[in-house]
Structure formats: C-alpha cells, structure tokens
Motif scaffolding. Sequence first.
Motif, PDB file in Angstrom:
ATOM      1  N   ILE A   1     -62.822   9.743  -7.374  1.00 44.69           N
ATOM      2  CA  ILE A   1     -63.240   8.584  -8.160  1.00 44.69           C
ATOM      3  C   ILE A   1     -64.744   8.569  -8.423  1.00 44.69           C
ATOM      4  O   ILE A   1     -65.206   7.931  -9.367  1.00 44.69           O
ATOM      5  CB  ILE A   1     -62.766   7.271  -7.500  1.00 44.69           C
TER       6      ILE A   1
ATOM      7  N   PHE B   1     -66.156   9.121 -11.853  1.00 44.22           N
ATOM      8  CA  PHE B   1     -66.080   8.029 -12.816  1.00 44.22           C
ATOM      9  C   PHE B   1     -67.196   7.001 -12.632  1.00 44.22           C
ATOM     10  O   PHE B   1     -67.184   5.949 -13.269  1.00 44.22           O
ATOM     11  CB  PHE B   1     -64.722   7.319 -12.700  1.00 44.22           C
ATOM     12  N   GLU B   2     -68.154   7.297 -11.757  1.00 39.81           N
ATOM     13  CA  GLU B   2     -69.184   6.325 -11.421  1.00 39.81           C
ATOM     14  C   GLU B   2     -69.981   5.851 -12.644  1.00 39.81           C
ATOM     15  O   GLU B   2     -70.166   4.652 -12.855  1.00 39.81           O
ATOM     16  CB  GLU B   2     -70.124   6.914 -10.364  1.00 39.81           C
TER      17      GLU B   2
ATOM     18  N   SER C   1     -67.823   3.737 -14.898  1.00 39.29           N
ATOM     19  CA  SER C   1     -67.596   2.430 -14.297  1.00 39.29           C
ATOM     20  C   SER C   1     -68.837   1.545 -14.428  1.00 39.29           C
ATOM     21  O   SER C   1     -68.722   0.351 -14.736  1.00 39.29           O
ATOM     22  CB  SER C   1     -67.208   2.578 -12.828  1.00 39.29           C
TER      23      SER C   1
ATOM     24  N   VAL D   1     -60.162   2.467 -12.349  1.00 42.17           N
ATOM     25  CA  VAL D   1     -61.546   2.120 -12.700  1.00 42.17           C
ATOM     26  C   VAL D   1     -61.551   0.981 -13.720  1.00 42.17           C
ATOM     27  O   VAL D   1     -62.313   0.018 -13.594  1.00 42.17           O
ATOM     28  CB  VAL D   1     -62.303   3.358 -13.232  1.00 42.17           C
TER      29      VAL D   1
ATOM     30  N   LYS E   1     -60.576  -2.352 -11.994  1.00 41.43           N
ATOM     31  CA  LYS E   1     -61.712  -2.921 -11.247  1.00 41.43           C
ATOM     32  C   LYS E   1     -62.650  -3.655 -12.192  1.00 41.43           C
ATOM     33  O   LYS E   1     -63.067  -4.781 -11.923  1.00 41.43           O
ATOM     34  CB  LYS E   1     -62.455  -1.804 -10.515  1.00 41.43           C
ATOM     35  N   ASN E   2     -62.968  -3.056 -13.307  1.00 40.63           N
ATOM     36  CA  ASN E   2     -63.918  -3.651 -14.236  1.00 40.63           C
ATOM     37  C   ASN E   2     -63.346  -4.849 -14.989  1.00 40.63           C
ATOM     38  O   ASN E   2     -64.061  -5.808 -15.262  1.00 40.63           O
ATOM     39  CB  ASN E   2     -64.465  -2.594 -15.189  1.00 40.63           C
TER      40      ASN E   2
END
Length: 155
Positions: free
Chosen positions: A3, A6-7, A10, A105, A108-109
């Motif tokens: 993951i 994808f920082e 994100s 992701v 979460k956003n």
Amino acid sequence: MDITKFEKFSQQCSEYLPKEIEKILNDAKDEKTCAIGFITTDDFYGFYLAWDYSKDIYEFFEWKNGLSPAFLYQPLVDIVESCNEIDFCRPSEEKWDFGQTLLSVLDKNIKEIPDELFHKYNFKREDILFFASMSDGDYMDEMLSISEVMFNTSK
C-alpha cells in the motif's frame, strides 16, 4: 500489494477529493440523491468522476456528468508504470490485488470527507452512493459490487 506505493496518490486524494466532491454536490444541490463513480480504464490508467441523480449505478456508462481531475490521473499512472511485475493488459491475481488495494485507498479518502461538506448542500452522507468501476475490462463487475458496499459503510 504494498500500500505504500499508493502514498502519493492517497495524499493527492486527501488534499483534492473534497473539492471535487463539493463541485458535484453543488451541481446536485436540488436533488434528493446522487451517485458518484470513480471510473478507471481496464489497465488502471487514472480515474474520472461521473455522477447522476439516481442510484442506478449499473448504467453509469450512460451518465452525462463527468470531471477529469489531474490528481486522479497522473499519480495513479505513475504507480501503474512503476509496477513492472504486473501485466495490466491481462487478468491476474496481481492485477486484482492492485485493484483491491486501490479500492481500499479510495475508501479511506472517501470516508475522510467531512460530513459538513455534505450538509452544506443539504445532503447526508448516506444520500450519496459512491462506487468505483472500470469503463470496461477484466474487473468491471467485481470493482462495482465490492466498492458499492465498501465505500458506503459507516466509518
């Protein structure tokens, strides 16, 4: 799938997604419901946003409303291009793992969007149906059905 790849994507979503959702909610302010879709290609080359004032997400390909924000395109393309071990042109365990990580992701956003933003346009969060899918391709139905449940559950 790691993951941490994808920082940047994100972070961009965290910064810019509420503004894009606000544009959609402003457009929909006289409606009772709205569905918002994150639509990608079969090789995950970015997303565009589509929306409609119904909750019939299975007809999203006929919707007339759309936005193509840069933060949903280039950061995702960069991730895809860095994943040399995945063939994005064919279905595979690795490609589906990528898709599921991407959905988490987005989830979460979406859940980080403040409730006040929805209220500003006379909506409750549950009036808006979020989902993600491919415009066509390997995991169109899977992404749609999984994201519909994932994105619309309580925090």
